[in-house]
Write a protein that holds these residues in place. Structure first.
Motif, short mmCIF file in Angstrom:
data_model
loop_
_atom_site.label_atom_id
_atom_site.label_comp_id
_atom_site.label_asym_id
_atom_site.label_seq_id
_atom_site.Cartn_x
_atom_site.Cartn_y
_atom_site.Cartn_z
N UNK A 49 36.85 39.26 39.98
CA UNK A 49 38.18 39.79 39.62
C UNK A 49 38.82 40.37 40.87
N UNK A 57 42.29 46.23 39.51
CA UNK A 57 40.87 46.46 39.78
C UNK A 57 40.24 45.19 40.35
N UNK A 58 39.01 45.32 40.80
CA UNK A 58 38.36 44.18 41.46
C UNK A 58 36.86 44.24 41.21
N UNK A 74 35.62 48.16 41.85
CA UNK A 74 36.47 49.33 42.02
C UNK A 74 37.86 49.12 41.47
N UNK B 55 38.02 50.96 35.05
CA UNK B 55 39.11 50.13 35.59
C UNK B 55 40.41 50.30 34.82
N UNK B 77 38.02 54.93 37.69
CA UNK B 77 36.95 54.11 38.27
C UNK B 77 35.77 54.01 37.30
#
Lengths: 153, 153
Positions: A49, A57-58, A74, B55, B77
């Motif tokens: 992602x 977010x990732x 994060x 997220x 987070x």
């Protein structure tokens, strides 16, 4: 061989600074941080992602030479094209907890650009533990790959 | 009058700790941080967005006595019910930038609970500027309102 990516970590602080100048135009350097196909190549990671926007977010996942999977994830607090990404970063299955990362991208010349990363940790102890890992070599190798891959785009 | 919310800020550090014990069961204290209607009351804010999940993200807006609007926003987070919220926090239209906040919730007895906030700033200077504001009084008043509002739920 000189390491092109420099790390500055003052004693007793819960932060560190990473700087690197690339022989890449600013927009190509920035693309290396936001396009999943490019990130996957230079980081050697699977991009699960990567939402390039404020409040995005990732999530990444790498597989080490032993076949073990390592996750990273994060949120993206701020996102400003060709300028700035402010994000949280955490390794899952590690005990370091999340850190806050300020990535600043700037043009030096039409063909060169600079990345400054300011990483802020939960504690001095956690930062110092991370610095015990082969962190400097790792990020240098990754940035060297970034330079080679992106210049040929 | 004794201030019940305590702030611990060691000289020269880019972090601070806030602790408060509430005469509230843990689950009620936690609800005060996640239910928009309750947050709105004790913080005196408009809750524009509050996504209580890993997220997720959040956005609040307050109007001061002069009629000026002040925005606050960030990402979430980590989110762990009745235990932990790790989030970024930023005042818009201020020059402090984002900070990383670790909120830990714990049960003391069936009727009392404790909140520990660990706030990590971009720099020592920014933390010290924030401490110049009437920060201690403000958070005490807000936590006093939280206690009064939530005990009557």
């Amino acid at each position: 061989m000189e390491l092109k990516t420099q790390i500055h970590a003052e004693d007793g602080k819960q932060e560190l600074f990473i700087t690197r100048e690339f022989d890449l135009p600013l927009n190509l350097l920035f693309r290396a941080y936001i396009e999943p196909e490019i990130v996957a190549q230079w980081m050697g990671t699977k991009v699960i992602k990567l939402e390039n926007k404020q409040h995005g977010s990732w999530q990444f996942e790498t597989t080490d030479p032993m076949g073990n999977k390592h996750g990273f994830h994060g949120t993206i607090h701020e996102f400003s094209i060709n300028q700035r990404i402010t994000r949280t970063f955490e390794m899952t299955n590690a005990n370091f907890g999340p850190q806050l990362e300020f990535l600043e991208f700037e043009q030096l010349t039409l063909q060169t650009s600079k990345l400054t990363m300011h990483l802020v940790y939960r504690s001095v102890e956690i930062r110092d533990q991370l610095l015990q890992l082969p962190f400097k070599q790792g990020i240098n190798m990754a940035h060297n790959r970034l330079q080679e891959i992106v210049k040929n785009l």
